[in-house]
Write a protein that holds these residues in place. Structure first.
Motif, PDB file in Angstrom:
ATOM      1  N   SER C  28      -8.175   3.043 -14.264  1.00  0.00           N
ATOM      2  CA  SER C  28      -8.416   4.119 -13.302  1.00  0.00           C
ATOM      3  C   SER C  28      -7.067   4.690 -12.873  1.00  0.00           C
ATOM      4  O   SER C  28      -6.072   3.966 -12.796  1.00  0.00           O
ATOM      5  CB  SER C  28      -9.202   3.608 -12.096  1.00  0.00           C
ATOM      6  N   VAL C  29      -7.046   5.966 -12.601  1.00  0.00           N
ATOM      7  CA  VAL C  29      -5.809   6.612 -12.173  1.00  0.00           C
ATOM      8  C   VAL C  29      -5.294   5.938 -10.897  1.00  0.00           C
ATOM      9  O   VAL C  29      -4.088   5.720 -10.727  1.00  0.00           O
ATOM     10  CB  VAL C  29      -6.043   8.125 -11.961  1.00  0.00           C
ATOM     11  N   ALA C  30      -6.232   5.544 -10.023  1.00  0.00           N
ATOM     12  CA  ALA C  30      -5.836   4.893  -8.766  1.00  0.00           C
ATOM     13  C   ALA C  30      -5.081   3.589  -9.035  1.00  0.00           C
ATOM     14  O   ALA C  30      -4.008   3.348  -8.464  1.00  0.00           O
ATOM     15  CB  ALA C  30      -7.066   4.626  -7.919  1.00  0.00           C
ATOM     16  N   ASN C  31      -5.633   2.756  -9.928  1.00  0.00           N
ATOM     17  CA  ASN C  31      -4.955   1.499 -10.249  1.00  0.00           C
ATOM     18  C   ASN C  31      -3.618   1.757 -10.932  1.00  0.00           C
ATOM     19  O   ASN C  31      -2.640   1.038 -10.694  1.00  0.00           O
ATOM     20  CB  ASN C  31      -5.825   0.637 -11.165  1.00  0.00           C
ATOM     21  N   LEU C  32      -3.601   2.774 -11.794  1.00  0.00           N
ATOM     22  CA  LEU C  32      -2.365   3.103 -12.509  1.00  0.00           C
ATOM     23  C   LEU C  32      -1.275   3.501 -11.507  1.00  0.00           C
ATOM     24  O   LEU C  32      -0.122   3.092 -11.634  1.00  0.00           O
ATOM     25  CB  LEU C  32      -2.644   4.247 -13.487  1.00  0.00           C
ATOM     26  N   ILE C  33      -1.669   4.288 -10.505  1.00  0.00           N
ATOM     27  CA  ILE C  33      -0.699   4.711  -9.486  1.00  0.00           C
ATOM     28  C   ILE C  33      -0.186   3.482  -8.730  1.00  0.00           C
ATOM     29  O   ILE C  33       1.025   3.333  -8.511  1.00  0.00           O
ATOM     30  CB  ILE C  33      -1.347   5.727  -8.517  1.00  0.00           C
ATOM     31  N   VAL C  34      -1.104   2.582  -8.355  1.00  0.00           N
ATOM     32  CA  VAL C  34      -0.699   1.390  -7.607  1.00  0.00           C
ATOM     33  C   VAL C  34       0.285   0.553  -8.424  1.00  0.00           C
ATOM     34  O   VAL C  34       1.341   0.132  -7.930  1.00  0.00           O
ATOM     35  CB  VAL C  34      -1.937   0.543  -7.209  1.00  0.00           C
ATOM     36  N   ILE C  35      -0.050   0.328  -9.701  1.00  0.00           N
ATOM     37  CA  ILE C  35       0.814  -0.505 -10.538  1.00  0.00           C
ATOM     38  C   ILE C  35       2.153   0.197 -10.779  1.00  0.00           C
ATOM     39  O   ILE C  35       3.219  -0.422 -10.730  1.00  0.00           O
ATOM     40  CB  ILE C  35       0.100  -0.848 -11.870  1.00  0.00           C
ATOM     41  N   GLY C  36       2.098   1.522 -10.999  1.00  0.00           N
ATOM     42  CA  GLY C  36       3.329   2.290 -11.178  1.00  0.00           C
ATOM     43  C   GLY C  36       4.222   2.215  -9.947  1.00  0.00           C
ATOM     44  O   GLY C  36       5.438   2.009 -10.047  1.00  0.00           O
ATOM     45  N   LEU C  37       3.593   2.335  -8.766  1.00  0.00           N
ATOM     46  CA  LEU C  37       4.363   2.245  -7.524  1.00  0.00           C
ATOM     47  C   LEU C  37       4.977   0.863  -7.342  1.00  0.00           C
ATOM     48  O   LEU C  37       6.089   0.719  -6.822  1.00  0.00           O
ATOM     49  CB  LEU C  37       3.464   2.572  -6.324  1.00  0.00           C
ATOM     50  N   MET C  38       4.244  -0.171  -7.785  1.00  0.00           N
ATOM     51  CA  MET C  38       4.794  -1.532  -7.686  1.00  0.00           C
ATOM     52  C   MET C  38       6.055  -1.663  -8.520  1.00  0.00           C
ATOM     53  O   MET C  38       7.080  -2.175  -8.044  1.00  0.00           O
ATOM     54  CB  MET C  38       3.761  -2.559  -8.156  1.00  0.00           C
ATOM     55  N   ALA C  39       5.979  -1.186  -9.764  1.00  0.00           N
ATOM     56  CA  ALA C  39       7.145  -1.272 -10.649  1.00  0.00           C
ATOM     57  C   ALA C  39       8.305  -0.466 -10.067  1.00  0.00           C
ATOM     58  O   ALA C  39       9.443  -0.935 -10.020  1.00  0.00           O
ATOM     59  CB  ALA C  39       6.770  -0.761 -12.041  1.00  0.00           C
ATOM     60  N   LEU C  40       7.975   0.725  -9.579  1.00  0.00           N
ATOM     61  CA  LEU C  40       9.008   1.596  -9.010  1.00  0.00           C
ATOM     62  C   LEU C  40       9.647   0.941  -7.777  1.00  0.00           C
ATOM     63  O   LEU C  40      10.882   0.932  -7.621  1.00  0.00           O
ATOM     64  CB  LEU C  40       8.384   2.947  -8.636  1.00  0.00           C
ATOM     65  N   THR C  41       8.787   0.396  -6.912  1.00  0.00           N
ATOM     66  CA  THR C  41       9.296  -0.249  -5.697  1.00  0.00           C
ATOM     67  C   THR C  41      10.210  -1.419  -6.049  1.00  0.00           C
ATOM     68  O   THR C  41      11.264  -1.617  -5.431  1.00  0.00           O
ATOM     69  CB  THR C  41       8.128  -0.735  -4.821  1.00  0.00           C
ATOM     70  N   PHE C  42       9.814  -2.178  -7.049  1.00  0.00           N
ATOM     71  CA  PHE C  42      10.623  -3.326  -7.474  1.00  0.00           C
ATOM     72  C   PHE C  42      12.007  -2.861  -7.950  1.00  0.00           C
ATOM     73  O   PHE C  42      13.037  -3.413  -7.545  1.00  0.00           O
ATOM     74  CB  PHE C  42       9.892  -4.076  -8.596  1.00  0.00           C
ATOM     75  N   ILE C  43      11.987  -1.812  -8.766  1.00  0.00           N
ATOM     76  CA  ILE C  43      13.263  -1.305  -9.283  1.00  0.00           C
ATOM     77  C   ILE C  43      14.131  -0.773  -8.134  1.00  0.00           C
ATOM     78  O   ILE C  43      15.326  -1.082  -8.042  1.00  0.00           O
ATOM     79  CB  ILE C  43      13.003  -0.202 -10.340  1.00  0.00           C
ATOM     80  N   LEU C  44      13.494   0.005  -7.238  1.00  0.00           N
ATOM     81  CA  LEU C  44      14.259   0.556  -6.115  1.00  0.00           C
ATOM     82  C   LEU C  44      14.785  -0.546  -5.201  1.00  0.00           C
ATOM     83  O   LEU C  44      15.909  -0.478  -4.701  1.00  0.00           O
ATOM     84  CB  LEU C  44      13.382   1.528  -5.318  1.00  0.00           C
ATOM     85  N   ALA C  45      13.967  -1.581  -4.992  1.00  0.00           N
ATOM     86  CA  ALA C  45      14.386  -2.673  -4.097  1.00  0.00           C
ATOM     87  C   ALA C  45      15.655  -3.329  -4.618  1.00  0.00           C
ATOM     88  O   ALA C  45      16.481  -3.815  -3.846  1.00  0.00           O
ATOM     89  CB  ALA C  45      13.270  -3.708  -3.974  1.00  0.00           C
TER      90      ALA C  45
END
Lengths: 233, 321, 57
Positions: C28-45
């Motif tokens: 689902s696009v919603a899950n994809l966004i959540v997982i994408g944000l997790m990866a992005l947040t990890f990288i930014l952190a």
């Protein structure tokens, strides 16, 4: 029964007895393991310098909101949120705090993995964290099947096959709403909170893991096991 | 007290005690700020997106939406061919349906713990609660008095006829055939379902208070009306449904790995009949591995090899150069 | 029924879900966004500098 009429000055026999008491021994042991300055430290090692360190605390923040909104939902019972706009809003907070909880917990897990945060007798810290994750998955799952709507009907009837196949379904019946609700609001939250507490105490006991000492250690060196780290007193 | 034990230093297991500096760090403030940040995010997300609440499917809504599907399901409950009737443990004893891992079948070993007799619980029992219909009472008496082979003949005649059933003026019409009393029974059951009486009867079979919806849920799930709705919402097992949510909400994304195995061979091919037990056991093994990462050679070295830690602790390493 | 207008969602997500298909992967696009944000947040952190008082220059 001299203890009942003693004055404030204690006798040497009393002191000896007190120091042998279970209570005294437990207290001594606890203070030894976690002296106050280690339990609630005011300093951290200088290598703590990354945003990745805050995701544990963020996870705890989300958990606190999950528990608080869950308590508000408990005030009026499992059917409330279907009919009340306030109930629906609290339910929305409950759902999104769960999404954020897993969001932060998984980033915390990735971060701790890449720091190899189990080094230096911190294996139990990793283990309690990983078990907390697994128990949380169960806690969330029982919440999904306790929604009393189409989603819970669907998830319950789908999940029954996996759980039944292991034989566990005979005792953990996902189609039994009353049983699932009890697991969701009593047993699993108690488990998650207990494990989280244990996890935090272990982090405080050992302190945060130091960086890899690139080039300093070679395989021929020996190590003193059982050493503990924390803040200096 | 430090107990010294001679042991080779393993960089993936051991550290030397930190001899470097310490700096002020306000943990209490960190926790409070983290809580506030989470609270703001949660309130914001709740205001912007809310939460899904699709109405539950009742036997009443199902039978009113699709009388034919209900009648077709009801006859499979009576003749014992429905998914629930053929499920095996923990609901009933059916030979050779339990999933196995090698020669071992945990569900068969545990046996029947939540007994469900679909003919009695889903059809005959609820019909017996109707006492004001002499026609139904006669039909039930005739059915109960008949031999099992006679019952089976009626059931199979009805099962064939109901495939061509239609709804005329909101009434279920099943082509005539030699199905004896079964026609009246299923017709009455459909009426009962449409009135909502069957929902009540299913939940209250033993008690006044209902907290256990096992039988109702199994009943609803046996019909195609329910599964069609789930499939339309992308919730079926073969659609990674485990991690999906109704509408456009994020779901249990953390179940991705559990869901993943159901999408690929051999779980979709050779192992398909036992996919549930095999995936469950595989996930248990992987969960134990996650817990034991600090002890798994190779896996516990990934952090050191990946050198991501050089970025995390870059200030520390910069300071040492 | 009640309430969606008062304390309900500003953005209505109770619409037919959007899904991404890629071979056997369906998400689902919603899950994809959540997982994408997790990866992005990890990288930014990891990427974003962490400044604190009294820190090294």
């Amino acid at each position: 029964m001299t203890t009942l009429e003693h004055d404030t000055s204690s006798s040497p026999e009393e002191d000896a007895e007190v120091s042998k008491q279970w209570t005294t021994r437990i207290r001594r042991r606890l203070v030894e393991m976690l002296p106050p300055e280690r339990l609630i430290p005011d300093r951290q090692p200088s290598f703590l310098s990354s945003w990745i360190y805050i995701f544990g605390a963020l996870t705890i923040g989300a958990l606190a909101i999950i528990i608080l909104t869950g308590m508000v939902l408990s005030l009026e019972g499992p059917g409330w949120w279907h009919t009340s706009s306030l109930g629906l809003f609290v339910n929305s907070m409950h759902l999104w705090s769960v999404e954020l909880f897993f969001f932060c917990m998984v980033i915390h897990l990735w971060g701790k993995f890449f720091m190899a945060a189990w080094r230096g007798s911190r294996q139990l810290t990793w283990i309690t964290g990983a078990v907390t994750f697994l128990v949380s998955v169960g806690a969330a799952f029982t919440g999904y099947v306790s929604q009393t709507n189409f989603d819970s009907q669907w998830i319950a009837t789908q999940a029954k096959d996996g759980i039944n196949s292991t034989g566990v379904g005979a005792f953990f019946n996902v189609l039994n709403f009353g049983q699932m609700l009890m697991w969701h609001i009593v047993l699993l939250p108690v488990g998650v909170l207990f494990l989280t507490g244990l996890h935090i105490l272990m982090v405080r006991r050992r302190g945060i893991v130091p960086p890899f000492e690139d080039g300093v250690n070679d395989k021929s060196a020996t190590v003193a096991s059982g050493t503990q780290e924390g803040t200096p007193s | 007290m430090t107990k010294t034990k001679e042991r080779r230093f393993n960089p993936d297991r051991d550290v030397n005690p930190w001899k470097g500096g310490y700096r002020p760090y306000d943990i209490a403030k960190e926790i409070v700020i983290c809580f506030v940040v989470m609270l703001v995010l949660v309130v914001g997300l709740a205001i912007v997106f809310g939460s899904p609440d699709d109405k539950a499917v009742t036997i009443q809504t199902w039978s009113n939406a699709n009388q034919v599907d209900f009648a077709q399901t009801a006859i499979t409950e009576l003749d014992g061919t429905s998914a629930t009737a053929q499920y095996g443990p923990p609901y009933n004893n059916v030979a050779d349906v339990s999933q196995k891992i090698g020669p071992f079948s945990p569900e068969a070993l545990v046996g029947v713990h939540i007994p469900v007799n679909t003919a009695q619980d889903f059809v005959i029992g609820p019909l017996e609660t109707v006492t004001n219909s002499p026609v139904l009472t006669m039909a039930l008496n005739q059915f109960n008095a008949a031999s099992p082979s006679q019952q089976a003949n009626w059931e199979s005649a009805y099962a064939t006829a109901v495939q061509k059933a239609k709804v005329f003026h909101n009434v279920l019409v099943v082509p005539l055939a030699r199905y004896g009393p079964v026609g009246i029974m299923i017709r009455q059951l459909t009426d009962m379902a449409r009135s909502g009486a069957l929902d009540t009867s299913m939940i209250n079979q033993d008690h006044f208070y209902g907290t256990d919806y096992t039988k109702s849920l199994l009943y609803v799930a046996d019909g195609t009306y329910f599964s069609d709705q789930g499939t339309a919402l992308h919730l079926s097992g073969g659609q990674w449904g485990m991690m999906n949510e109704t509408g456009n909400f994020p779901g249990q994304a953390w179940l991705w790995l559990y869901s993943f195995w159901y999408q690929i061979p051999p779980f979709t091919t050779a192992w398909e009949p036992n996919a549930d037990i095999l995936v469950s056991v595989l996930m248990m093994i992987l969960s134990v591995l996650l817990i034991l990462v600090p002890f798994v050679p190779g896996v516990r070295s990934i952090p050191r090899w990946s050198r991501v830690y050089r970025l995390i602790w870059r200030d520390h390493y910069k300071g040492r150069e | 029924m009640i309430g969606r207008s008062i304390l309900g969602a500003l953005v209505n997500l109770t619409k037919p879900g959007m899904y991404v298909h890629w071979g056997f992967i369906q998400i689902s696009v919603a899950n994809l966004i959540v997982i994408g944000l997790m990866a992005l947040t990890f990288i930014l952190a990891i990427a974003i500098p962490f400044h604190r008082k009294g820190g090294r220059s």
